[in-house]
Design an enzyme around this catalytic site. Structure first.
Site, PDB file in Angstrom:
ATOM      1  N   THR A  94       0.876  -1.173   0.000  1.00 58.11           N
ATOM      2  CA  THR A  94       0.000   0.000   0.000  1.00 58.11           C
ATOM      3  C   THR A  94       0.909   1.218   0.000  1.00 58.11           C
ATOM      4  O   THR A  94       1.417   1.639   1.039  1.00 58.11           O
ATOM      5  CB  THR A  94      -0.933   0.011   1.218  1.00 58.11           C
ATOM      6  OG1 THR A  94      -1.718  -1.187   1.219  1.00 58.11           O
ATOM      7  CG2 THR A  94      -1.868   1.216   1.167  1.00 58.11           C
ATOM      8  N   MET A 168      -7.097   3.730  -4.737  1.00 58.07           N
ATOM      9  CA  MET A 168      -8.339   3.150  -4.219  1.00 58.07           C
ATOM     10  C   MET A 168      -8.116   2.473  -2.867  1.00 58.07           C
ATOM     11  O   MET A 168      -8.992   2.513  -1.995  1.00 58.07           O
ATOM     12  CB  MET A 168      -8.922   2.153  -5.216  1.00 58.07           C
ATOM     13  CG  MET A 168      -9.798   2.774  -6.288  1.00 58.07           C
ATOM     14  SD  MET A 168     -11.156   3.815  -5.661  1.00 58.07           S
ATOM     15  CE  MET A 168     -11.989   2.708  -4.523  1.00 58.07           C
ATOM     16  N   LYS A 169      -6.938   1.884  -2.662  1.00 52.79           N
ATOM     17  CA  LYS A 169      -6.650   1.280  -1.351  1.00 52.79           C
ATOM     18  C   LYS A 169      -6.591   2.358  -0.275  1.00 52.79           C
ATOM     19  O   LYS A 169      -7.091   2.163   0.849  1.00 52.79           O
ATOM     20  CB  LYS A 169      -5.346   0.503  -1.413  1.00 52.79           C
ATOM     21  CG  LYS A 169      -4.889  -0.080  -0.075  1.00 52.79           C
ATOM     22  CD  LYS A 169      -5.854  -1.120   0.475  1.00 52.79           C
ATOM     23  CE  LYS A 169      -5.404  -1.631   1.849  1.00 52.79           C
ATOM     24  NZ  LYS A 169      -4.150  -2.404   1.804  1.00 52.79           N
ATOM     25  N   LEU A 170      -6.011   3.509  -0.586  1.00 55.50           N
ATOM     26  CA  LEU A 170      -5.970   4.598   0.385  1.00 55.50           C
ATOM     27  C   LEU A 170      -7.373   5.101   0.683  1.00 55.50           C
ATOM     28  O   LEU A 170      -7.702   5.415   1.838  1.00 55.50           O
ATOM     29  CB  LEU A 170      -5.090   5.734  -0.137  1.00 55.50           C
ATOM     30  CG  LEU A 170      -3.609   5.397  -0.354  1.00 55.50           C
ATOM     31  CD1 LEU A 170      -2.874   6.609  -0.899  1.00 55.50           C
ATOM     32  CD2 LEU A 170      -2.953   4.898   0.931  1.00 55.50           C
TER      33      LEU A 170
END
Length: 285
Positions: A94, A168-170
């Site tokens: 990430t 999008m992960k954040l």
């Protein structure tokens, strides 16, 4: 069968690589500390990231943050130095969009291609190959990488161009952090008013405002469970990356900024190694 390098064997990486080995791929592993490599059966062990990446079709990196990723990819013994033309680099860390942009350019110089593919889920999902992968990259590269990613992720979302997977992960983690911090506050308020945290959480779980993730985290907090699975320090890191990305597009993020202060205060208090549920400690007496 593909020749795969997997670099980074922490709690998540050590579980994910097992699925690639079980699928019959030729896997070479590397970890900063050699003890982690001893627990992995069915893979060969490389002495450096460069050695692991040499001749590989796909190079996975799963570490904690930008700095750790940079140390694996760059330098004379870094994975970039061993990356062959036509190979696919799959960054599972990430990471920040800024680092992904820099890494993508460096991978391109080697004649290879980058897919950023961080995952959503924790240890049980990693063990069961039920993670969700959020993927960024060109269509051809993503299509090539997806069968490999599906060895440990039963759902793969292509978020768009390079860097969009990490973005999008954040976003996902900012939403999760807001839920956890809000639930900690709600449970603390309930307890102060004479409603036990367990009772309050039972009622919240039956309301339409509750999410599955929130219910799971809320039950851990009601039980006072801060055993590390995904740490407060890693959440603070992700919120910092999100805040920087938001500032670059002049997007106001007052809730994320407030939640970042909650998690940063835990880190500053020496509690960063506790679980993401650690905000409940403010309210437990």
């Amino acid at each position: 069968m593909k020749k795969i390098a997997f670099l980074g064997l922490g709690a998540m990486g050590s579980r994910m690589v097992g699925h690639l080995i079980a699928a019959g791929h030729d896997v070479q592993i590397w970890n900063r500390t050699t003890a982690a490599t001893l627990a992995i059966d069915g893979a060969s062990v490389a002495g450096t990231p460069r050695e692991a990446a040499n001749g590989a079709d796909a190079v996975f990196v799963m570490v904690s943050d930008d700095l750790a990723s940079r140390s694996v990819w760059k330098g004379a013994d870094g994975a970039l130095a061993g990356l062959r033309p036509g190979a696919t680099a799959i960054e599972v860390t990430t990471a920040s969009p800024e680092w992904i942009a820099e890494l993508s350019a460096a991978v391109g110089v080697r004649g290879a291609r980058l897919v950023d593919a961080p995952v959503v889920g924790s240890l049980p999902q990693a063990e069961a190959a039920q993670l969700v992968a959020l993927v960024g990259g060109e269509d051809e590269a993503v299509n090539w990488a997806t069968p490999l990613i599906k060895q440990y992720a039963n759902t793969v979302f292509h978020a768009g161009a390079s860097g969009r997977g990490c973005l999008m992960k954040l976003i996902a983690n900012a939403l999760l952090a807001a839920q956890v911090a809000g639930l900690a506050e709600a449970l603390g308020f309930a307890a102060a008013q004479g409603i036990s945290m367990d009772s309050a959480m039972d009622m919240i779980a039956g309301l339409p405002v509750a999410s599955a993730a929130g219910i799971g985290m809320g039950r851990l907090m009601a039980a006072g469970d801060t055993t590390p699975r995904f740490t407060a320090a890693l959440m603070a890191k992700d919120l910092r990356y999100a805040a920087v990305a938001a500032a670059s597009s002049e997007t106001p993020m007052p809730i994320t900024d407030a939640v970042l202060k909650v998690y940063q205060s835990l880190v500053d208090a020496g509690q960063g190694s506790l679980n993401v549920t650690a905000p409940i400690l403010r309210y437990r007496r």
